[in-house]
Structure formats: C-alpha cells, structure tokens
Design a protein around this motif. Structure first.
Motif, PDB file in Angstrom:
ATOM      1  N   SER A 199       0.676  -1.118   0.128  1.00  0.00           N
ATOM      2  CA  SER A 199       0.249   0.169  -0.184  1.00  0.00           C
ATOM      3  C   SER A 199       0.520   1.201   0.076  1.00  0.00           C
ATOM      4  O   SER A 199       1.983   1.774   0.306  1.00  0.00           O
ATOM      5  CB  SER A 199      -0.832   0.210   1.254  1.00  0.00           C
ATOM      6  N   SER A 201      -0.178   3.539   1.147  1.00  0.00           N
ATOM      7  CA  SER A 201      -0.290   4.439   2.938  1.00  0.00           C
ATOM      8  C   SER A 201      -0.283   3.902   3.845  1.00  0.00           C
ATOM      9  O   SER A 201      -0.637   4.489   5.071  1.00  0.00           O
ATOM     10  CB  SER A 201      -2.367   4.999   2.627  1.00  0.00           C
ATOM     11  N   ASN A 202       0.019   3.214   4.194  1.00  0.00           N
ATOM     12  CA  ASN A 202      -0.087   2.223   4.794  1.00  0.00           C
ATOM     13  C   ASN A 202       1.091   1.053   4.989  1.00  0.00           C
ATOM     14  O   ASN A 202       0.798   0.481   4.082  1.00  0.00           O
ATOM     15  CB  ASN A 202      -1.312   1.751   5.249  1.00  0.00           C
ATOM     16  N   ARG A 239     -14.968   8.047  -5.198  1.00  0.00           N
ATOM     17  CA  ARG A 239     -15.539   8.857  -4.097  1.00  0.00           C
ATOM     18  C   ARG A 239     -14.662  10.794  -4.481  1.00  0.00           C
ATOM     19  O   ARG A 239     -14.762  11.471  -5.271  1.00  0.00           O
ATOM     20  CB  ARG A 239     -14.305   9.065  -3.222  1.00  0.00           C
ATOM     21  N   MET A 326      -5.398   5.213  -2.664  1.00  0.00           N
ATOM     22  CA  MET A 326      -7.287   4.671  -2.462  1.00  0.00           C
ATOM     23  C   MET A 326      -7.916   4.360  -3.899  1.00  0.00           C
ATOM     24  O   MET A 326      -8.867   4.201  -3.030  1.00  0.00           O
ATOM     25  CB  MET A 326      -7.900   6.207  -2.679  1.00  0.00           C
ATOM     26  N   TYR A 327      -6.823   4.281  -4.164  1.00  0.00           N
ATOM     27  CA  TYR A 327      -7.630   3.175  -5.067  1.00  0.00           C
ATOM     28  C   TYR A 327      -6.822   2.060  -6.090  1.00  0.00           C
ATOM     29  O   TYR A 327      -5.382   2.653  -5.539  1.00  0.00           O
ATOM     30  CB  TYR A 327      -8.147   3.611  -7.089  1.00  0.00           C
ATOM     31  N   ASP A 341     -11.679   0.380  -5.002  1.00  0.00           N
ATOM     32  CA  ASP A 341     -12.497   1.570  -3.897  1.00  0.00           C
ATOM     33  C   ASP A 341     -11.203   0.574  -3.027  1.00  0.00           C
ATOM     34  O   ASP A 341     -11.970  -0.147  -2.255  1.00  0.00           O
ATOM     35  CB  ASP A 341     -13.510   1.753  -3.912  1.00  0.00           C
ATOM     36  N   GLN A 343     -11.056   1.594   0.454  1.00  0.00           N
ATOM     37  CA  GLN A 343     -11.731   1.631   1.461  1.00  0.00           C
ATOM     38  C   GLN A 343     -12.883   0.929   1.252  1.00  0.00           C
ATOM     39  O   GLN A 343     -13.305  -0.132   2.188  1.00  0.00           O
ATOM     40  CB  GLN A 343     -12.429   3.308   1.847  1.00  0.00           C
ATOM     41  N   SER A 344     -13.495   1.146   0.255  1.00  0.00           N
ATOM     42  CA  SER A 344     -15.090   0.183   0.647  1.00  0.00           C
ATOM     43  C   SER A 344     -14.858  -1.426  -0.131  1.00  0.00           C
ATOM     44  O   SER A 344     -15.216  -1.885   0.357  1.00  0.00           O
ATOM     45  CB  SER A 344     -16.133   0.510  -0.248  1.00  0.00           C
TER      46      SER A 344
END
Length: 450
Positions: A199, A201-202, A239, A326-327, A341, A343-344
């Motif tokens: 990832s 972002s993490n 989003r 995010m994607y 997505d 997040q979802s």
C-alpha cells in the motif's frame, strides 16, 4: 504554455495547479525518444524495470537470461549523431557467469526504497537475493519453495525492512533484511501468487494477486487477510474530493449528534440504578449479537463465501496502487482491467476498453502521478488508459514482441518499457531540435575535477 506562464505570474494559477498542467502536457506528448537510446546487454526478454525512488536517476532491469543491469538515465555514456542522441549503456551488469548470479530467469528486480546501494532480485531458480550495488556481491540469500514471480518492498516503511515475495507456492513469504530470515508467511491463496504490491498509504498493508483469481489485503501485524475483493460487489463513480467529503461529514455529524441527543433524552428514563448507584443500561436477557458483530468475530477466517470471492475470471497478473493509496488497479488473464476502491473494496465498474493481455506471466503496470493515466502492456504495445473513464488515450508501439513491463518516472515524465525482443525503450516528451542542440554537448568530453 505562455498563457499558463502569464497566469502563474499574475497569480491567477496556483503553483500546484501550474505544475500539474505542465506535467500533464508533457505526458500527453510522450513519444519514442529521439534523443535517448538505452543499450540493453540482456540476451533474453526484459521482465522487470524500476527507476530508483531516491534520485530518480538509475534504471534497474532484470531479464530471462538470468542477468540484471543498471543504467544511468540522466548522464549518457556516449553521444551519437553529432551529439544529438545520448547513448546510455549499462554501468553495472550481473549475469549467469557471476559466481553468485542467478541460474534461471530473473522475474523481478527492485531497488531498496531509501538507498541505491542495495537492490533485490527474484528468480525462477527459487532464490531472492539482496545485492550490494557497489561491489555487485550478494549480501543475503532467501531460499523459496518455488519459482519467484514478484518481489516488493514498501516505500513508506519506517518500522520494518520486509521483502514480500510471491511464488508458485500458495503462501506469501516476508523476508526480513534486518535479521536475514523469514519474518512469517501469509496463508489464504489456493494457488500460486503472481503479483504483490504494498500500500502507498499504510506501511503494514500488503496486496497480493494469485493464480486463483483472488486479490487479498493483508495487515502483516495480524493473522489472516482482512479483505478479499469480489468483482460482484460494485459501486458507481469515484469518491467525492476531500473538501466535499469533509463538508458532508460535518453536516452528517451535526445531524447525527442532534438526533443522538434526542434519542438519549428519550431513553434516559429507561436507565436503572444498580446496587452501587451507578447508572447502567440493562440489555435484555438472551439478546443475540447482530450480524455485524458476528462478521467481526469471524475475522480473520472470514465467511466462507467471502473467502472464495474472485476479482478476475483467471489469474491476477498485475497490480498497481495509486500514489494516494485510494484506488487499486488490477489486470488478469481474462484480459480485463479493473479499478477498485481501496476503502470500500468495491469494483468501481470503470469500463476499460477491450484489450488483449498476456496470460502466462505477470505484467508490470504503471500510473502517472495524478493518477490520470494507467500504462498497461498489451501484447506488442503499451496502452495508456484514462483511469476514470477507461478510454484509451495513447498507444505506444515500438517493440517487435510482447511487452512485459513498464515504469513511469514522475520526476522526468518519461516512460520506460521492456519486452521479449530484449529491448528497453524510453518514451519522452517531445522537444525541438534547437532545444537538443542547446541542452546537449556536441561531443563527448571528460569533465574531470582539478
């Protein structure tokens, strides 16, 4: 261009907006470079390409003849055509004749994220090796249970130095450079793992794609995967931007708080005092837990239906997380490209135009910095798709055989592609010959310090 510069000088265009417009214009003018030639020493198909993440200067390539090479893409080794064409030859080569070299095809070659002094290779000879770039010697060896398809390291990690390796075995293995041993394994796939991606972002989240058609998300601090993507779960559109989302969240929180206060006022008389005088909400006896709580308690084993979900109708051959995290973009042997997505965990239903993708080996995807474009190797060409509409924006044709990998350099807005024709092509923004004459020396000169 001059209009944009005038707008920037007048303060009508913000600096970030101006920078993005210039970069977007450069990307839209990409073409086979007429001033940069990369001379490949490989005698087999190019399987992996990466420009280092620290300086954006050194290109690393791995090939099926068990060789690895490093090129300086900013400083040429020679000039041809009266100084108009810069030739970039390899400055480091490790091949099969090296005493510590790989014996079979190199399927993956990546830089150590924070330093060009180390690079990592994975091979069909069942080994993942960590190399010292200066001495071209192996620092560490990791023996795998099968062919290595892909390796990856997190560019964000500050708490670990783990190499994620996807092999023909069903388990993902995490190799720790700090200790020189396997940290642990991740079990869940039912077939070999063709691609792995961290990832953006993490630093603890890893994404893997397998020959079983599944894409799994792992938090390496916990046992089991916490998400399996299902192509049947979908959502329309992207989003909303962060500013709109924050405004909507403020409105929703204000409404929910007011509603919550009303509900609290109504439910307050229902509280009973216990023997010690504290007010406690008494739950009815024999109350069964909700479905949401049941699903949380079943983690990490997950529900059997969710655990068998698939993202593609064939092997997952390529993964790429966007720079904002995010994607997720995925490619499969079913010749489908999907945008997810993160997040979802839903399929965004972006209809990418029909393409033909390789089915027998992993491919390497790339995205521009926005990310407005995704570059996908499509047989003998590389196509650039609009991430949000799925339409083809550009097609890069220059290889004589299948293209296996590509890498987009966000620093120079250049695209590098490698194929089975043993060639590495550089695709650069177009520029005038007058610029070339002004920017490059007419002949090769030694610039030694005094």
């Amino acid at each position: 261009m001059w209009k944009q510069i005038g707008g920037r000088e007048a303060g009508q265009i913000r600096p970030n907006s101006f920078s993005n417009r210039v970069k977007s214009n450069r990307v839209s003018s990409l073409q086979l470079s007429n001033y940069k030639d990369i001379v490949s020493p490989h005698r087999g198909s190019i399987n992996s390409l990466q420009v280092d993440l620290t300086e954006g200067r050194y290109l690393l390539s791995g090939a099926s003849d068990a060789s690895v090479a490093v090129y300086d893409v900013q400083r040429a080794t020679d000039y041809d055509g009266s100084g108009l064409i810069a030739t970039h030859k390899s400055i480091v080569v490790v091949d099969k004749q090296h005493e510590q070299g790989h014996k079979y095809a190199v399927s993956s070659a990546i830089w150590y994220p924070i330093d060009t002094g180390l690079f990592i290779t994975g091979s069909y000879d069942h080994y993942v090796k960590v190399w010292d770039t200066n001495s071209t010697q192996v620092v560490m060896n990791f023996k795998m249970p099968g062919k290595v398809y892909r390796t990856a390291m997190s560019s964000l990690a500050t708490s670990h130095m783990l190499i994620a390796a996807g092999t023909e075995d069903v388990q993902v293995r995490l190799c720790d450079i700090a200790s020189g041993a396997f940290a642990h394994t991740l079990s869940g796939h039912r077939d070999g793992i063709m691609t792995v991606e961290w990832s953006t972002s993490n630093e603890w989240v890893l994404v893997t794609g397998g020959c079983d058609g599944a894409i799994r998300f792992w938090d390496i601090r916990r046992a089991g995967c916490f998400r399996v993507l299902d192509q049947s779960q979908s959502q329309l559109g992207r989003r909303p931007p962060l500013l709109e989302r924050s405004a909507l969240n403020k409105v929703s929180t204000s409404k929910s708080s007011s509603v919550g206060q009303n509900l609290y006022a109504k439910s307050r008389p229902l509280q009973r005092k216990s023997t010690n005088g504290n007010g406690i909400k008494q739950s009815p006896i024999g109350r069964t837990p909700t479905k949401a709580s049941v699903r949380q308690r079943l983690h990490p084993g997950m529900l059997s239906g969710q655990d068998r979900a698939t993202a593609h109708y064939g092997a997952v051959t390529g993964l790429k997380v966007t720079d904002d995290g995010m994607y997720l973009l995925s490619a499969g042997s079913d010749s489908r490209i999907r945008l997810w997505d993160v997040q979802s965990g839903c399929n965004t239903l972006v209809n990418f135009e029909t393409v033909r993708l390789q089915t027998s080996k992993a491919i390497q995807l790339a995205t521009s910095q926005d990310p407005a474009l995704v570059f996908v190797p499509c047989m003998t060409a590389v196509k650039a798709f609009d991430v949000w509409s799925g339409k083809t924006r550009m097609a890069f044709r220059g290889h004589y055989e299948y293209v296996n990998c590509c890498w987009f350099s966000s620093q120079d807005q250049e695209l590098y592609t490698g194929g089975s024709d043993r060639k590495i092509h550089a695709w650069s923004p177009s520029r005038l010959i007058s610029d070339e004459l002004d920017g490059e020396p007419m002949k090769d000169q030694d610039n030694w310090s005094d």
